[in-house]
Design a protein around this motif. Structure first.
Motif, PDB file in Angstrom:
ATOM      1  N   MET A 132      17.636-112.362   6.297  1.00 34.72           N
ATOM      2  CA  MET A 132      16.798-111.366   6.901  1.00 34.72           C
ATOM      3  C   MET A 132      16.711-110.190   5.820  1.00 34.72           C
ATOM      4  N   LYS A 133      17.441-109.904   4.810  1.00 36.79           N
ATOM      5  CA  LYS A 133      17.684-108.868   4.079  1.00 36.79           C
ATOM      6  C   LYS A 133      16.365-109.488   2.839  1.00 36.79           C
ATOM      7  N   ARG A 134      16.490-110.752   2.513  1.00 37.84           N
ATOM      8  CA  ARG A 134      15.367-111.373   1.523  1.00 37.84           C
ATOM      9  C   ARG A 134      13.947-111.352   2.146  1.00 37.84           C
ATOM     10  N   LYS A 135      14.011-111.675   3.511  1.00 45.15           N
ATOM     11  CA  LYS A 135      12.400-111.524   4.179  1.00 45.15           C
ATOM     12  C   LYS A 135      12.110-110.154   4.049  1.00 45.15           C
ATOM     13  N   GLN A 136      13.004-109.101   4.292  1.00 46.09           N
ATOM     14  CA  GLN A 136      12.422-107.657   4.289  1.00 46.09           C
ATOM     15  C   GLN A 136      11.904-107.394   2.819  1.00 46.09           C
ATOM     16  N   GLU A 137      12.613-107.781   1.801  1.00 45.58           N
ATOM     17  CA  GLU A 137      12.361-107.749   0.273  1.00 45.58           C
ATOM     18  C   GLU A 137      11.103-108.246   0.060  1.00 45.58           C
ATOM     19  N   TYR A 138      10.917-109.467   0.515  1.00 44.85           N
ATOM     20  CA  TYR A 138       9.501-110.166   0.364  1.00 44.85           C
ATOM     21  C   TYR A 138       8.241-109.495   0.850  1.00 44.85           C
ATOM     22  N   GLU A 139       8.723-109.198   2.034  1.00 47.39           N
ATOM     23  CA  GLU A 139       7.459-108.508   2.764  1.00 47.39           C
ATOM     24  C   GLU A 139       7.080-107.041   2.272  1.00 47.39           C
ATOM     25  N   LYS A 140       8.197-106.276   1.854  1.00 45.69           N
ATOM     26  CA  LYS A 140       8.156-104.708   1.379  1.00 45.69           C
ATOM     27  C   LYS A 140       7.520-104.777   0.071  1.00 45.69           C
ATOM     28  N   ASP A 141       8.028-105.478  -0.878  1.00 44.64           N
ATOM     29  CA  ASP A 141       7.546-105.343  -2.394  1.00 44.64           C
ATOM     30  C   ASP A 141       7.516-107.023  -2.873  1.00 44.64           C
ATOM     31  N   PHE A 142       6.424-107.588  -3.028  1.00 43.49           N
ATOM     32  CA  PHE A 142       6.363-109.058  -3.473  1.00 43.49           C
ATOM     33  C   PHE A 142       6.693-109.076  -4.828  1.00 43.49           C
ATOM     34  N   TYR A 143       6.150-108.101  -5.660  1.00 43.33           N
ATOM     35  CA  TYR A 143       6.306-108.121  -7.019  1.00 43.33           C
ATOM     36  C   TYR A 143       7.765-107.920  -7.438  1.00 43.33           C
ATOM     37  N   ALA A 144       8.515-107.137  -6.787  1.00 41.10           N
ATOM     38  CA  ALA A 144       9.957-106.922  -7.112  1.00 41.10           C
ATOM     39  C   ALA A 144      10.811-108.088  -6.555  1.00 41.10           C
ATOM     40  N   TRP A 145      10.250-108.715  -5.452  1.00 39.49           N
ATOM     41  CA  TRP A 145      11.297-109.921  -4.945  1.00 39.49           C
ATOM     42  C   TRP A 145      10.976-111.113  -5.727  1.00 39.49           C
ATOM     43  N   ALA A 146       9.561-111.151  -6.336  1.00 36.00           N
ATOM     44  CA  ALA A 146       9.500-112.347  -7.336  1.00 36.00           C
ATOM     45  C   ALA A 146      10.211-112.206  -8.650  1.00 36.00           C
ATOM     46  N   ILE A 147      10.077-111.060  -9.297  1.00 36.95           N
ATOM     47  CA  ILE A 147      11.197-110.818 -10.566  1.00 36.95           C
ATOM     48  C   ILE A 147      12.391-111.179 -10.122  1.00 36.95           C
ATOM     49  N   HIS A 148      13.135-110.553  -8.865  1.00 40.43           N
ATOM     50  CA  HIS A 148      14.364-110.545  -8.702  1.00 40.43           C
ATOM     51  C   HIS A 148      14.787-111.813  -8.477  1.00 40.43           C
ATOM     52  N   ASN A 149      13.899-112.882  -7.785  1.00 38.88           N
ATOM     53  CA  ASN A 149      14.326-114.065  -7.346  1.00 38.88           C
ATOM     54  C   ASN A 149      14.243-115.030  -8.678  1.00 38.88           C
ATOM     55  N   ALA A 150      13.255-114.719  -9.434  1.00 40.08           N
ATOM     56  CA  ALA A 150      13.322-115.358 -11.007  1.00 40.08           C
ATOM     57  C   ALA A 150      14.606-115.060 -11.881  1.00 40.08           C
ATOM     58  N   GLN A 151      14.891-113.844 -11.927  1.00 37.31           N
ATOM     59  CA  GLN A 151      16.105-113.460 -12.647  1.00 37.31           C
ATOM     60  C   GLN A 151      17.468-114.428 -11.864  1.00 37.31           C
ATOM     61  N   LEU A 152      17.401-114.296 -10.789  1.00 38.75           N
ATOM     62  CA  LEU A 152      18.476-115.242  -9.870  1.00 38.75           C
ATOM     63  C   LEU A 152      18.602-116.581 -10.157  1.00 38.75           C
ATOM     64  N   LEU A 153      17.397-117.283 -10.319  1.00 37.36           N
ATOM     65  CA  LEU A 153      17.073-118.540 -10.870  1.00 37.36           C
ATOM     66  C   LEU A 153      17.551-118.782 -12.105  1.00 37.36           C
TER      67      LEU A 153
END
Length: 151
Positions: free
Chosen positions: A7-28
């Motif tokens: 649910m938290k990931r979904k909120q991040e995705y919907e709130k700020d796509f760019y920040a979500w993308a950068i964060h997930n790229a870093q995690l990968l």
């Protein structure tokens, strides 16, 4: 039932796509696979593929529209049309080179692209709808051939 983290990931995705993308790229990159937003990453990857395909179909439609104009408005042929045809061919060739599997997809969608091309050409030329053939008069190979200009 969704977990707190999904649910938290979904909120991040919907709130700020760019920040979500950068964060997930870093995690990968860090190999933190259990923390990534798998559902939305998969959705985005599919969306990118569809976007690439749509761009190719749009470019093919623009190319076909100019080939129609070239064929059916002989008196109005111009360098502008010639260079638009060449540019669309070049861009299509480069996109196909980057994603060769899309060539087969594009060949399957030539009828869709041709339908779009007819509407484009009709709106730009003022010609009657009956002027253009019901089926695309150019093969896929001809359309992309650098030497092909319909007479």
């Amino acid at each position: 039932m969704r977990s707190y983290f999904s649910m938290k990931r979904k909120q991040e995705y919907e709130k700020d796509f760019y920040a979500w993308a950068i964060h997930n790229a870093q995690l990968l990159r860090e190999g933190k696979l259990t923390e990534i937003d798998i559902e939305n990453i998969a959705e985005e990857i599919e969306s990118m593929g569809k976007s690439e395909k749509r761009e190719l179909i749009n470019r093919l439609a623009a190319l076909l529209a100019h080939l129609l104009k070239w064929k059916f408005q002989v008196a109005r042929r111009s360098n502008s049309w010639k260079y638009t045809i060449k540019e669309q061919r070049l861009r299509l060739t480069r996109l196909i080179s980057d994603s060769p599997s899309l060539k087969k997809e594009l060949e399957k969608h030539i009828d869709e692209a041709y339908e779009d091309a007819c509407y484009m050409a009709l709106s730009e030329t003022g010609l009657n709808e009956e002027t253009f053939p019901k089926k695309c008069p150019f093969s896929f190979e001809e359309s992309l051939s650098k030497d092909f200009f319909p007479e």
